[in-house]
Design a protein around this motif. Structure first.
Motif, PDB file in Angstrom:
ATOM      1  N   HIS A   1       0.830  -1.028   0.191  1.00 40.79           N
ATOM      2  CA  HIS A   1      -0.067   0.070   0.176  1.00 40.79           C
ATOM      3  C   HIS A   1       0.713   1.809   0.030  1.00 40.79           C
ATOM      4  O   HIS A   1       0.607   1.914   0.406  1.00 40.79           O
TER       5      HIS A   1
ATOM      6  N   ILE B   1      -4.810   0.928  -2.093  1.00 39.12           N
ATOM      7  CA  ILE B   1      -5.573   1.348  -1.670  1.00 39.12           C
ATOM      8  C   ILE B   1      -6.310  -0.733  -0.924  1.00 39.12           C
ATOM      9  O   ILE B   1      -6.824  -0.699  -2.253  1.00 39.12           O
TER      10      ILE B   1
ATOM     11  N   GLN C   1      -7.925   2.302  -7.486  1.00 35.29           N
ATOM     12  CA  GLN C   1      -6.775   2.846  -8.457  1.00 35.29           C
ATOM     13  C   GLN C   1      -6.820   2.377  -9.850  1.00 35.29           C
ATOM     14  O   GLN C   1      -5.707   3.384 -10.769  1.00 35.29           O
TER      15      GLN C   1
ATOM     16  N   LEU D   1      -7.486   5.915 -11.142  1.00 36.31           N
ATOM     17  CA  LEU D   1      -5.640   7.070 -10.978  1.00 36.31           C
ATOM     18  C   LEU D   1      -4.719   6.933 -12.936  1.00 36.31           C
ATOM     19  O   LEU D   1      -4.090   7.539 -12.837  1.00 36.31           O
TER      20      LEU D   1
ATOM     21  N   GLY E   1     -10.835  10.953  -7.943  1.00 31.92           N
ATOM     22  CA  GLY E   1      -9.224   9.317  -8.777  1.00 31.92           C
ATOM     23  C   GLY E   1      -8.348  10.339 -10.202  1.00 31.92           C
ATOM     24  O   GLY E   1      -7.550   9.656  -9.878  1.00 31.92           O
TER      25      GLY E   1
ATOM     26  N   GLN F   1     -12.957   8.396  -2.195  1.00 35.11           N
ATOM     27  CA  GLN F   1     -11.923   8.508  -3.527  1.00 35.11           C
ATOM     28  C   GLN F   1     -11.287  10.012  -2.059  1.00 35.11           C
ATOM     29  O   GLN F   1      -9.686  10.494  -2.791  1.00 35.11           O
TER      30      GLN F   1
ATOM     31  N   ASN G   1     -10.400   8.618   1.427  1.00 39.23           N
ATOM     32  CA  ASN G   1      -9.549   7.319   1.333  1.00 39.23           C
ATOM     33  C   ASN G   1      -8.629   7.065   0.670  1.00 39.23           C
ATOM     34  O   ASN G   1      -6.912   7.176   0.642  1.00 39.23           O
ATOM     35  N   ASN G   2      -8.430   8.234  -0.448  1.00 42.64           N
ATOM     36  CA  ASN G   2      -7.281   8.752  -1.365  1.00 42.64           C
ATOM     37  C   ASN G   2      -6.575   9.474  -1.596  1.00 42.64           C
ATOM     38  O   ASN G   2      -5.469   9.909  -0.606  1.00 42.64           O
TER      39      ASN G   2
ATOM     40  N   THR H   1      -3.312  10.327   1.013  1.00 40.70           N
ATOM     41  CA  THR H   1      -1.773   9.676  -0.012  1.00 40.70           C
ATOM     42  C   THR H   1      -0.321  10.625   0.493  1.00 40.70           C
ATOM     43  O   THR H   1       0.498   9.152   0.790  1.00 40.70           O
TER      44      THR H   1
END
Length: 658
Positions: free
Chosen positions: A105, A117, A123, A126, A402, A430, A433-434, A438
């Protein structure tokens, strides 16, 4: 298993073998360490190495790969030192995440690998953003993103493939179909015969390959990557393979029939390729032993070095600081001539100024291009900045947020418009948590602004009127701003765009065309986290933001006998504790006013903080004036009763009378 070497030399085939053998030996070492109790968890990719190794070898070194937790071969093929990987797995300070996250991760710009994640599907979006940056730059590059057969059921899979197809993004979506999502077999996960057939629904190519045949994987990926670099488009690849160990070691494999193990053991990617090379006289038994012995020595040494590395030390300030990418705000005062414009036009002006200043800034949202957005904020932007940078999106909030993060990873900035703040729920994962995590996890910025047209007052009902800022003010890693005036709207938006961290930018829809003010032309900024004092008084302090500012101003204008200090927070994360404390200490009474519902609204945090830090200066309890704890009704009569404005007079009277 049949191998077609094509024009590959003996040395090239030997390199394939070494690349395949090394992660297998690392995995076998991990299982030993697990039995010894020296490590606590392991996600095994034994039996699937040909996919990770073959596909990585097919990509160019500076092309991004987004692997999953069973793709050790991606990391070893990119030549990341094993000691560094082991430090990561053991939570050492020398790992990529400094002990803050587990296993794979993490990401690393040095090796152009972006880790997953735990939610699996996000992802893929992304990868869209990374590829979009390459497309805009006219770089002939491909992006490779992995997912499992289980994640193909997630909405993120659909959204990412759909966006990539619509935008012709050079992304290879690789599905590792190993038969099971933890314990759930594929016949309980999807109805279609082949996952590659899902490509038909997106109008893209779908290819199925033997994921245990390293040459087939390499040749297929190499051919596709070469093609999409020249002719950008997404391709979906399904690699058939099998997981010879549990989802992770603790889960075991009792749910898998023995005949499946027997069938796939015969298809072992390493053993079959090794036998092929022996038959071709490229390998000898002696050479196999020599390579294995050399790898074993290297693996043992690297792992023991990592075990001796330092554990993280506790420093809460470092932890707090690392939630955000370092950024030094430099104030720029306005120099342009002011003109009276609407709140909406100030946001337009801010976006236009930001687009001019940052040539790497991309705007994304539903209907924002030729149509100009639901509220016409980006009207004319396509003509001015081009469709590459002003992009209509499909209705897929998760994929677009994302993609914004992917753009940031690949050197761009992004502003994402939620058509209504209410719709952010579809992109919530997104964001929280992203975007939010990050930088803390692996030191990568998340240079994304999410514009949030918010609030009630227009009779739009439960799904177009929510004040949902509290969803984000409690999420570490996000900055949250909420301007109440045209001047602030432009200045804070430009600061949000400049800042390399994720910013939730709330803009009140009711103010769009109902409020005007003097706004300078050209560039200026306002520091995020600095409040504004609009009135000075002695009887009480009213702390508010957004539309609440105008409710308070109107009330105080109608009641000139009340002497109040009025604080417009402007920013909710971070918020200006110093200004609030000074005001509260001066008046001895604090009233917190906001449009959001009472329970767990941001005012609860303000009230708790004031009570904790300013208690001895208070002459009365901290009081909150907020909207009712219901959904937002459409009827104007019901909406007026719902909103905090209706209870403001009574709340002020109670506070002053205490």
């Amino acid at each position: 298993m049949t191998f077609d070497r094509k024009d590959k030399s003996d040395s090239a085939l030997l390199n394939f073998y070494k690349r395949l053998l090394y992660p297998r030996m690392v995995e076998e070492k991990m299982l030993i360490l697990l039995r010894q109790g020296r490590i606590g968890k392991w996600f095994s990719g034994i039996g699937q190495e040909a996919i990770a190794v073959g596909s990585t070898m097919a990509m160019e070194a500076q092309e991004y790969i987004l692997p999953m937790h069973r793709n050790l071969g991606v990391f070893t093929t990119r030549d990341i030192p094993l000691r560094k990987l082991m430090a990561q797995w053991q939570g050492k300070i020398t790992g990529f995440t400094k002990g803050r996250d587990r296993s794979f991760h993490f990401g690393t710009q040095d090796y152009k690998i972006i880790g997953m994640i735990s939610h699996l599907g996000p992802q893929m979006a992304l990868a869209d953003g990374i590829a979009l940056a390459d497309l805009i730059e006219h770089k002939e590059k491909a992006t490779l993103v992995f997912t499992g057969e289980g994640a193909t059921s997630e909405g993120d899979f659909h959204e990412a493939l759909n966006v990539a197809a619509v935008w012709n993004l050079p992304v290879i979506f690789l599905i590792e179909n190993n038969g099971y999502g933890l314990s759930t077999p594929i016949n309980e996960q999807f109805k279609c015969k082949n996952l590659a057939d899902k490509a038909i629904g997106y109008g893209i190519e779908g290819i199925q390959v033997d994921g245990n045949n390293i040459l087939e994987v390499y040749d297929t990926l190499n051919s596709i990557a070469t093609s999409i670099r020249k002719y950008p488009r997404p391709v979906l690849i399904e690699c058939l393979t099998f997981r010879m160990r549990g989802h992770e070691e603790a889960s075991g494999t009792k749910y898998i029939p023995q005949e499946l193990f027997d069938k796939w053991a015969a298809k072992d990617p390493l053993k079959n390729f090794e036998q092929y090379l022996l038959e071709q006289n490229i390998l000898t038994e002696r050479l196999v032993q020599e390579i294995s012995a050399s790898f074993k020595t290297d693996i043992d040494q690297e792992i023991e070095i990592a075990f001796r590395d330092q554990e993280p030390t506790v420093d809460i300030q470092t932890e707090l600081d690392d939630m955000f990418s370092p950024y030094l705000f430099e104030a720029t005062e306005p120099t342009g001539s002011p003109r009276e414009i609407r709140y909406l036009d100030a946001i337009t002006d801010g976006l236009r100024t930001g687009m001019t200043k940052h040539e790497n800034l991309v705007l994304m949202g539903q209907d924002i291009a030729e149509y100009g957005g639901a509220f016409k904020i980006t009207d004319g932007f396509v003509k001015e900045f081009g469709k590459a940078r002003v992009r209509n999106t499909p209705i897929c909030e998760s994929a677009i947020v994302g993609a914004g993060l992917g753009l940031s990873i690949n050197g761009y900035k992004a502003v994402v418009e939620m058509q209504f703040a209410d719709f952010v729920t579809c992109g919530f994962n997104q964001i929280v948590n992203n975007l939010a995590k990050t930088h803390y996890r692996w030191g990568e910025k998340a240079d994304v602004v999410v514009r949030m047209p918010t609030g009630a007052g227009t009779g739009a009902g439960p799904f177009h009127s929510q004040s949902n800022e509290a969803w984000f003010t409690k999420t570490p890693g996000l900055k949250v701003v909420y301007p109440a005036f045209p001047y602030d709207a432009k200045g804070l938006l430009l600061s949000a765009i400049d800042d390399p961290n994720p910013v939730m930018y709330f803009e009140h829809k009711y103010l769009y065309r109902s409020l005007s003010g003097n706004v300078p032309s050209g560039y200026y900024n306002i520091e995020i986290g600095k409040a504004s004092i609009l009135k000075h008084g002695t009887q009480l302090t009213i702390i508010t933001y957004g539309l609440g500012v105008h409710w308070a101003l109107s009330y105080l204008d109608e009641n000139p006998e009340i002497s109040a200090t009025l604080v417009d927070l402007r920013s909710l994360q971070p918020w200006d504790k110093e200004t609030v404390a000074t005001a509260v200490k001066t008046t001895g009474r604090a009233l917190i006013l906001h449009e959001d519902t009472l329970t767990c609204g941001f005012g609860a945090e303000l009230a708790a903080w004031i009570s904790e830090h300013c208690f001895k200066y208070l002459d009365a309890p901290v009081m909150r004036c907020a909207s009712a704890d219901t959904a937002i009704p459409m009827s104007k009569t019901l909406e007026d009763s719902f909103l905090a404005k209706s209870s403001l007079p009574d709340t002020v009277k109670r506070l002053l009378a205490y």
